[in-house]
Scaffold this motif. Structure first.
Motif, short mmCIF file in Angstrom:
data_model
loop_
_atom_site.label_atom_id
_atom_site.label_comp_id
_atom_site.label_asym_id
_atom_site.label_seq_id
_atom_site.Cartn_x
_atom_site.Cartn_y
_atom_site.Cartn_z
N GLY A 1 -27.48 -2.10 -25.96
CA GLY A 1 -27.64 -1.11 -24.90
C GLY A 1 -27.43 -1.65 -23.51
N ALA A 2 -27.76 -0.84 -22.53
CA ALA A 2 -27.69 -1.19 -21.10
C ALA A 2 -26.27 -1.49 -20.64
CB ALA A 2 -28.63 -2.36 -20.76
N GLU A 3 -25.28 -1.01 -21.37
CA GLU A 3 -23.89 -1.26 -20.97
C GLU A 3 -23.38 -0.11 -20.10
OE1 GLU A 3 -22.27 -3.92 -21.16
OE2 GLU A 3 -23.28 -5.09 -22.71
N ALA A 4 -24.07 0.11 -18.99
CA ALA A 4 -23.75 1.26 -18.15
C ALA A 4 -22.39 1.13 -17.47
CB ALA A 4 -24.85 1.46 -17.10
N GLY A 5 -21.86 -0.09 -17.40
CA GLY A 5 -20.51 -0.27 -16.86
C GLY A 5 -19.47 0.46 -17.71
N HIS A 6 -19.86 0.76 -18.95
CA HIS A 6 -18.93 1.44 -19.84
C HIS A 6 -19.35 2.87 -20.11
CE1 HIS A 6 -16.69 -2.23 -20.19
NE2 HIS A 6 -17.86 -2.84 -20.30
N ALA A 7 -20.09 3.45 -19.18
CA ALA A 7 -20.33 4.89 -19.18
C ALA A 7 -19.14 5.52 -18.45
CB ALA A 7 -21.63 5.22 -18.47
N ILE A 8 -18.76 6.72 -18.88
CA ILE A 8 -17.56 7.36 -18.32
C ILE A 8 -17.84 7.99 -16.96
CG2 ILE A 8 -15.88 9.22 -18.67
CD1 ILE A 8 -15.42 6.86 -20.53
N LEU A 9 -17.04 7.58 -15.99
CA LEU A 9 -17.12 8.19 -14.66
C LEU A 9 -16.03 9.27 -14.52
CD1 LEU A 9 -18.62 7.83 -11.90
CD2 LEU A 9 -16.68 6.44 -11.19
N VAL A 10 -14.86 9.00 -15.08
CA VAL A 10 -13.73 9.94 -15.00
C VAL A 10 -13.14 10.10 -16.40
CG1 VAL A 10 -11.45 10.35 -13.99
CG2 VAL A 10 -13.19 9.14 -12.65
N LEU A 11 -13.27 11.29 -16.99
CA LEU A 11 -12.77 11.49 -18.35
C LEU A 11 -11.25 11.28 -18.37
CD1 LEU A 11 -13.98 12.23 -21.07
CD2 LEU A 11 -13.39 14.62 -20.61
N ASP A 12 -10.76 10.48 -19.33
CA ASP A 12 -9.33 10.14 -19.42
C ASP A 12 -8.82 9.46 -18.16
OD1 ASP A 12 -8.91 11.01 -22.04
OD2 ASP A 12 -8.68 13.08 -21.37
N GLY A 13 -9.67 8.69 -17.54
CA GLY A 13 -9.30 8.02 -16.29
C GLY A 13 -8.63 6.67 -16.53
N GLU A 14 -8.87 5.74 -15.61
CA GLU A 14 -8.25 4.41 -15.66
C GLU A 14 -8.61 3.70 -16.97
OE1 GLU A 14 -6.37 2.97 -13.40
OE2 GLU A 14 -6.64 4.28 -11.68
#
Ligand SMILES: [Zn+2]
Length: 309
Positions: A158-171
């Protein structure tokens, strides 16, 4: 009693002896040489720990424990590095190996978690039982302390918030997904944003750096009055702040600390992030937003946090 902290990195193994006031009383560093395989690296972890103890004039008998901060996914409950790509490690039972050699109880966690724990025992969040550390570097590392304990998830996943989606289908992200927060808020992402803007605005001083553009070049160009760089940074601060707001909404921490190379920009980064979070976090005017500050510990965070495990 002393505790030993090991900061295991892709390049170096740093070992330190930490006293009860959270000071590093002696430390040493040896190259990791991960290509030699896990057995050899773990042997060097133990050797580095022994060197640090010798420097401090103590032996294992004066130490209560040893803690290891490792890259990758670490299962703290089993003391196993489950997956660390930059070491080429899969399912390495590091703690059992270290305990067999040094005779000390051993704990293990991810390096981002150790950095967060370090801030709560010796850094900007001393005494804080609910906090998040966001490290903006090559990637976005997140360590979460919840009710005084590291929040690691099942098997350390857990705690891998860097890999939560900010922009769907983004970079595209290094993890294989698209649109992760890390792909927008890391130093690597800022550099990509600067390069793209420089291509569209060849008059920007950033364009002269070409592929060698660094995050500092973007800040320097903005300082020199370049509107293109200023616009890149304004957007970058929003990317950082939007992810911080999500963490605030999910965890409700007392404090959010920002670390990593980008955090050296201090108030220039912190102030727009604070404003955005205060304006956008759930509960709006009825809640106090968390304290948002820069992390205080630098390179020593790895050793202090590992020792605190
Ligand atoms: Zn990702």
């Amino acid at each position: 009693m002393y505790r030993i902290g090991i900061d295991l990195g892709g390049t170096n193994i740093a070992a330190g002896v930490v006293d009860e006031s959270q000071h590093i009383v002696a430390e040493t560093s040896v190259p990791t040489g991960a290509e030699r395989g896990a057995e050899a690296v773990v042997a060097d972890i133990c050797r580095a720990a022994e060197l640090a103890m010798a420097k401090a004039g103590i032996t294992a008998a004066h130490c209560a424990s040893i803690g290891i901060g490792s890259p990758g996914t670490c299962d703290g409950s089993r003391g196993v590095v489950v997956r660390a790509y930059n070491l080429g490690w899969f399912n390495v039972p590091v703690c059992d190996m270290v305990t067999a050699r040094l005779g000390l109880p051993c704990r293990l966690s991810n390096d981002a978690n150790c950095a967060a724990l370090a801030e709560t025992v010796a850094g900007a969040a001393v005494g804080c039982r609910n906090m998040v550390l966001v490290t903006l570097g090559t990637g976005v590392g997140v360590g979460i302390v919840s009710d005084g304990k590291l929040l690691e998830g099942v098997g350390g996943t857990g705690a891998e918030a860097g890999h939560a989606i900010l922009v769907l289908d983004g970079e595209p992200c290094t993890c294989g997904r698209k649109g992760c927060w890390e792909a927008y808020a890391s130093a690597t992402a800022l550099i990509r944003q600067g390069r793209r803007a420089a291509l569209a605005h060849p008059e920007s001083p950033m364009a002269r750096c070409g592929d060698a553009l660094t995050a500092k070049d973007v800040f320097d160009a903005a300082d020199g009055g370049d509107e293109t760089a200023q616009a890149v940074l304004a957007q970058y601060y929003v990317y950082v702040a939007a992810g911080v707001t999500d963490l605030v909404n999910i965890l409700g921490p007392e404090m959010v600390l920002i670390g990593g190379g980008i955090s050296r920009q201090g108030e220039r980064l912190l102030s727009p992030v604070r404003e955005y979070v205060a304006a956008n976090c759930f509960g709006g005017h009825d809640r106090l937003p968390p304290v948002i500050e820069a992390a205080r510990l630098g390179n020593e965070a790895g050793i202090i946090g590992a020792a605190a495990l």
